[in-house]
Design a protein around this motif. Structure first.
Motif, PDB file in Angstrom:
ATOM      1  N   VAL A 145     -11.717   4.667   9.647  1.00 23.95           N
ATOM      2  CA  VAL A 145     -10.519   4.819   8.816  1.00 23.95           C
ATOM      3  C   VAL A 145     -10.908   5.475   7.502  1.00 23.95           C
ATOM      4  CG1 VAL A 145      -8.808   3.575   7.440  1.00 23.95           C
ATOM      5  CG2 VAL A 145      -9.201   2.917   9.812  1.00 23.95           C
ATOM      6  N   LEU A 147      -9.282   6.318   3.763  1.00 22.87           N
ATOM      7  CA  LEU A 147      -8.181   6.123   2.819  1.00 22.87           C
ATOM      8  C   LEU A 147      -8.289   7.215   1.773  1.00 22.87           C
ATOM      9  CD1 LEU A 147      -8.270   2.243   2.387  1.00 22.87           C
ATOM     10  CD2 LEU A 147      -6.751   3.600   3.820  1.00 22.87           C
ATOM     11  N   CYS A 270      -3.648   6.293   4.987  1.00 18.57           N
ATOM     12  CA  CYS A 270      -4.607   5.791   5.969  1.00 18.57           C
ATOM     13  C   CYS A 270      -4.719   6.838   7.073  1.00 18.57           C
ATOM     14  CB  CYS A 270      -4.131   4.454   6.531  1.00 18.57           C
ATOM     15  SG  CYS A 270      -5.194   3.769   7.819  1.00 18.57           S
ATOM     16  N   ARG A 286      -6.289  -1.433  11.251  1.00 19.23           N
ATOM     17  CA  ARG A 286      -5.313  -0.704  10.437  1.00 19.23           C
ATOM     18  C   ARG A 286      -4.248  -1.647   9.884  1.00 19.23           C
ATOM     19  NH1 ARG A 286      -5.495   2.774  15.005  1.00 19.23           N
ATOM     20  NH2 ARG A 286      -3.283   2.458  15.436  1.00 19.23           N
ATOM     21  N   ARG A 290      -3.468  -2.076   5.966  1.00 20.72           N
ATOM     22  CA  ARG A 290      -2.099  -1.941   5.478  1.00 20.72           C
ATOM     23  C   ARG A 290      -1.688  -3.168   4.664  1.00 20.72           C
ATOM     24  NH1 ARG A 290       0.175  -2.077   9.929  1.00 20.72           N
ATOM     25  NH2 ARG A 290      -0.013   0.140  10.457  1.00 20.72           N
TER      26      ARG A 290
END
Length: 299
Positions: A145, A147, A270, A286, A290
């Protein structure tokens, strides 16, 4: 040699039922079809598989020896072709790699780690700072992931905007401006800017130029922590984002005021590769990211 894996299904039914008719009923096939498959199995293995004893049929020693192997192979094939759609967080063992701005990592990590440790104690996180160049790690699967304020362009990536972070001006407590800044005062004080590539100017300088103003940039540093630390011990200003800088602003006993110019808030996106779209563990990760960003925005 071409192998028909459907023969494993027939073989399993024959060994369980002990008869061609029983296997046919179980598999909803005709007895002749099962007989033909048994003939193929005998030819392929060189073994009779089932032999008649009076009115019944019994497995050969070879068939008895391979019975558990056949069941295991079918079970493994089922797991491959029909994967479980449930996630056991207590048993999940996986290391996820996240990449983001150092300031966002500082602000987000406590809440994210707390969520992960409480729900999936065997999951580990590697949190890396973003690179000054595109490394391709998200594409190669080295980063799970990312950001970022940016969203990747290629269709192979997915992106979700989790929140936004407005721009503020950070300064030491007791700064000469008294916590009051208009655009002219903002330009008159020395600045330390954050740039991974060492750039001494940014989009805010275009806003100033349109008003006939120019700020004095004393230094460019690579991390928000360095910039805020320097500003906390001087009269320099740091233009940063409110959520990302909050932990260090509090730690350095600094104050923040709104940027005295109309400027869009920074998005918190994301980003991930499409290979993880149906990965239950990645989807769960995820969700945790979040939720942690939502806590940060609300905090």
């Amino acid at each position: 040699m071409h192998l028909d894996l459907n023969l494993l299904v027939v073989l399993d039914a024959l060994l369980d039922e002990g008869s061609v008719m029983g296997a046919a009923e179980r598999l909803h096939l005709s007895s002749p079809a099962i007989s033909r498959s048994l003939g193929r199995l005998r030819k392929l293995t060189g073994d009779d598989i089932l032999v008649r004893t009076g009115r019944t049929m019994v497995p050969t020693p070879y068939a008895t020896a391979i019975r558990e192997d056949v069941r295991l192979l079918l079970s493994q094939a089922h797991d491959v072709l029909v994967p479980s759609r449930t996630l056991d967080l207590d048993r999940l063992e996986r290391t996820f790699t996240l990449q983001c701005h150092d300031g966002l990592a500082t602000a987000l990590t406590p809440a994210l780690l707390r969520r992960v440790q409480e729900n999936a104690p065997r999951v580990r996180l590697r949190i890396l700072t973003e690179s000054s160049v595109d490394t391709g790690d998200l594409r190669r699967g080295r980063v799970d992931v990312e950001l970022s304020e940016d969203q990747p362009d290629p269709a192979e990536f997915r992106s979700e905007t989790l929140g936004s972070d407005p721009l503020v001006v950070a300064m030491r407590s007791g700064h000469p401006c008294g916590g009051q800044l208009d655009l002219r005062a903002y330009a008159s004080y020395p600045h330390v800017v954050v740039s991974r590539r060492g750039r001494l100017a940014g989009p805010i300088d275009e806003v100033l130029a349109a008003e006939g103003l120019r700020r004095n940039v004393s230094a460019a540093v690579t991390t928000g922590a360095m910039a805020l630390h320097a500003a906390s011990r001087s009269d320099m200003l740091v233009t940063t984002t409110a959520l990302v800088s909050r932990p260090l602003v509090e730690a350095f006993n600094m104050i923040c005021v709104p940027l005295p110019a109309a400027f869009p808030a920074a998005s918190i996106n994301c980003n991930w590769h499409q290979r993880y779209d149906s990965d239950l563990a990645h989807t769960w990760l995820r969700d945790q990211v979040r939720a942690a960003v939502t806590d940060l925005v609300a905090g």
